[in-house]
Scaffold this active site. Structure first.
Site, PDB file in Angstrom:
ATOM      1  N   ARG A 192       0.826  -1.214   0.000  1.00 15.92           N
ATOM      2  CA  ARG A 192       0.000   0.000   0.000  1.00 15.92           C
ATOM      3  C   ARG A 192       0.866   1.271   0.000  1.00 15.92           C
ATOM      4  NH1 ARG A 192      -5.290  -0.944   2.190  1.00 15.92           N
ATOM      5  NH2 ARG A 192      -6.021  -2.915   1.321  1.00 15.92           N
ATOM      6  N   ASP A 238     -16.698   8.491   6.654  1.00 11.93           N
ATOM      7  CA  ASP A 238     -15.553   7.600   6.508  1.00 11.93           C
ATOM      8  C   ASP A 238     -14.296   8.420   6.775  1.00 11.93           C
ATOM      9  OD1 ASP A 238     -15.277   4.616   5.129  1.00 11.93           O
ATOM     10  OD2 ASP A 238     -13.433   5.794   5.046  1.00 11.93           O
TER      11      ASP A 238
END
Length: 295
Positions: free
Chosen positions: A44, A154
C-alpha cells in the site's frame, strides 16, 4: 527478526519501519495492525513512495511526520474498504421493518409527528452501504423521497469522493437485483458504458462527511434512530472498541438500533447494549429522550 531491509523489494523496508507504521496508524486512526499485515503495508505505501520519488521507507516516515497532506494519504492508503451492496442482507430486512413501524407510529401520533428517520452509516467506504440503506428505505416508504436523513462518514477522503459520485461498474452491481437496478440506477452511455449511476433522488438523501472515529469532536448533530457500524470495530483493540461504542450509544435514540458486523460481538459491553437480533443491538437500558446536541 533482522532489521536488514528485504533486498528483493523495490524499496528498503525493515521490521523497524513496519513497527513505526503500526504505531503511527494506531495513534492517528486507532487501527491495530497485526504482524501478518507487514506485506500489505509495504504494497500500500510503496505507491506513495513512488509518487513522492522516495527510495526507502525511513525517508517516507520522516516526510510523513512533516506533512499533514501526506498524513491524509497515509490513512487513505492503509484503511481497508471492502464492501458490497446489501452485504449482510438480514440487516436491511430489519431496517425496512423498523422504518414501517416508525411510519405507523407517527401516523398514530405515538411518536413525534413529521420527525425524519435519522441514520448514521459510520463507515461508508465507496458508498455501497449507504445507498443500500437509501434503496431499502425508498422501498419501505414507497417513494424516492422518504422522510429520512442519512449521514455517511468515513476516514478516507478518496472513497468519499467515489461514494458521492455514485457511479459503479456492472461487476460492483452484481449483488443488486435486476428490479432494483432498473428502479434505482441509470445506465451509462458512451464513455460510461458498462457503468451505472445511482439516481439523483437517492444521492440527495445522503450527506457524506469525512470523520475519524478517534477524533474528540464528531461533526454530527442530534440523535440517530439507526447506526450502521459494521466490520469497523474489528480493527480496534478492546479498549478503543468500548470507548467508541459508549460514544455511539449516547447518540442512539430510545428504541434505536445499532447494526454490527458479522464478526463483531459486544458481550463485554452488556452495560451499554443488548442483542435483539442477528448482530443487531439496542440500548441495554432505556433512557429519556435528550435534546439534540452537537458532538
Amino acid at each position: 527478526m533482522s532489521e536488514n531491509p528485504d533486498r528483493e523489494r523495490e524499496f528498503n523496508y525493515s521490521a523497524n519501519d513496519f513497527e513505526k507504521v503500526r504505531v503511527i496508524l494506531y495513534k492517528m486512526a486507532g487501527i491495530s495492525l497485526s504482524d501478518s499485515k507487514k506485506q500489505l503495508v509495504y504494497s500500500r505505501l510503496a505507491r506513495r513512495l513512488r509518487a513522492l520519488g522516495l527510495e526507502q521507507f525511513s525517508d517516507y516516515l520522516t516526510y510523513l511526520n512533516q506533512s499533514e497532506t501526506e498524513q491524509e494519504e497515509f490513512i487513505n492508503a492503509l484503511t481497508t474498504n471492502l464492501t458490497a451492496f446489501f452485504r449482510e442482507e438480514h440487516h436491511f430486512v430489519t431496517l425496512a421493518d423498523y422504518a414501517r413501524n416508525h411510519a405507523q407510529n407517527q401516523a398514530k401520533n405515538i411518536t413525534d409527528q413529521h420527525r425524519n428517520l435519522r441514520i448514521w452509516c459510520a463507515a461508508s467506504s465507496t458508498g455501497e452501504e449507504p445507498y443500500s440503506i437509501a434503496m431499502t428505505l425508498a422501498e419501505a416508504y414507497g417513494t424516492y423521497t422518504p422522510p429520512i436523513e442519512i449521514i455517511a462518514s468515513d476516514i478516507d477522503s478518496n472513497v468519499l469522493r467515489d461514494a458521492s459520485a455514485g457511479v459503479y461498474t456492472a461487476q460492483r452491481l452484481e449483488s443488486v437485483s435486476l428490479d432494483r437496478k432498473k428502479q434505482f440506477f441509470q445506465r451509462g452511455k458512451g464513455a460510461n458504458a458498462g457503468k451505472a449511476r445511482v439516481r439523483t433522488e437517492l444521492r440527495q438523501l445522503i450527506e457524506f462527511k469525512q470523520l475519524n472515529l478517534l477524533d474528540a469532536y464528531w461533526p454530527l448533530k442530534g440523535h440517530f434512530d439507526i447506526i450502521f457500524c459494521r466490520n469497523v470495530m474489528i480493527y480496534f483493540d478492546k479498549q478503543t472498541q468500548l470507548k467508541l461504542l459508549e460514544r455511539m450509544t449516547k447518540l442512539l435514540t430510545p428504541g434505536g438500533l445499532y447494526f454490527a458486523g458479522h464478526s463483531e460481538s459486544f458481550t463485554q459491553a452488556a452495560h451499554l447494549v443488548k442483542l435483539v437480533g442477528k448482530t443487531t443491538y439496542a440500548l441495554a437500558r432505556p433512557k429519556s429522550q435528550e435534546s439534540a446536541h452537537e458532538f
